[in-house]
Design an enzyme around this catalytic site. Structure first.
Site, PDB file in Angstrom:
ATOM      1  CG  HIS A 276      41.840  42.499  35.800  1.00 12.16           C
ATOM      2  ND1 HIS A 276      40.626  42.392  36.434  1.00 12.16           N
ATOM      3  CD2 HIS A 276      42.148  41.260  35.373  1.00 12.16           C
ATOM      4  CE1 HIS A 276      40.235  41.136  36.408  1.00 12.16           C
ATOM      5  NE2 HIS A 276      41.132  40.432  35.765  1.00 12.16           N
TER       6      HIS A 276
ATOM      7  CG  ASP B  93      38.330  45.442  32.736  1.00 13.28           C
ATOM      8  OD1 ASP B  93      38.938  44.898  31.794  1.00 13.28           O
ATOM      9  OD2 ASP B  93      38.553  45.159  33.933  1.00 13.28           O
TER      10      ASP B  93
ATOM     11  CG  ASP C  57      35.862  47.949  35.495  1.00 17.51           C
ATOM     12  OD1 ASP C  57      35.128  47.088  36.021  1.00 17.51           O
ATOM     13  OD2 ASP C  57      37.104  47.903  35.564  1.00 17.51           O
TER      14      ASP C  57
ATOM     15  CD  GLU D 126      40.477  47.580  37.530  1.00 18.45           C
ATOM     16  OE1 GLU D 126      40.763  46.723  38.407  1.00 18.45           O
ATOM     17  OE2 GLU D 126      39.887  47.286  36.482  1.00 18.45           O
TER      18      GLU D 126
END
Length: 170
Positions: free
Chosen positions: A154, A159, A14, A16
């Site tokens: 998040h 995640d 994942d 961000e």
């Protein structure tokens, strides 16, 4: 003879970011968990990334990552090669994969790096096909529906772990 899928290595990952558009936004965190279907997690990768630009308040409101948190973090130029080494030889998995791949592919290209040619499995797409009556296929909704324990949402490592568990449940 084909390999037993339960013993294959997968890597759920994942990102961000500072926003939604790879061409004008930057990564601020990248994380992954290597696992197999039979025994679960094997090892983890996580790094904040200094984007070289201010993180917009609306992005911080989503993931909680601040300029102060990334001020001493390595640049993507250092993080992405380590990430690519971590995922080597595994089948990559992401939830809503097009978003994460868009950022990694474009920023990798800018750095002269290419992503592995291995197809990326999308746990969101799997969920839509396997559980068509599920009212929402957002990661948080699936975690709740499947009774998966999650510490946060998040943040990239949390995640990635949730993505792994959703994929294992699918």
């Amino acid at each position: 003879m084909s390999p037993n899928i339960s013993t294959l290595d997968f890597v759920a990952f994942d990102t961000e970011t500072t926003g939604l558009r790879p061409h004008s936004e930057f990564l601020v965190e990248l994380a992954a968990v290597r696992f197999n279907l039979a025994s679960g997690p094997k090892e983890y990768f996580q790094s904040l990334v200094n984007p070289g630009a201010a993180i917009p308040p609306q992005a911080t409101a989503v993931h909680g990552i601040t300029d102060a948190m990334v001020s001493d973090a390595p640049s993507l130029e250092r993080v992405l090669p380590a990430f690519l080494q971590f995922i080597a030889g595994a089948v990559p998995v992401a939830h809503n994969a097009a978003f994460d791949i868009g950022f990694l592919a474009l920023h990798g290209l800018r750095l002269g790096l290419s992503l592995p040619e291995t197809p990326v499995l999308d746990s969101c797409m799997f969920s839509r096909r396997i559980f068509p009556d599920q009212p929402s296929h957002k990661l948080q909704s699936l975690v709740e529906a499947f009774g998966i324990e999650a510490s946060a949402f998040h943040r990239a490592l949390a995640d990635a772990k949730s993505c792994m568990e959703v994929f294992r449940a699918s």
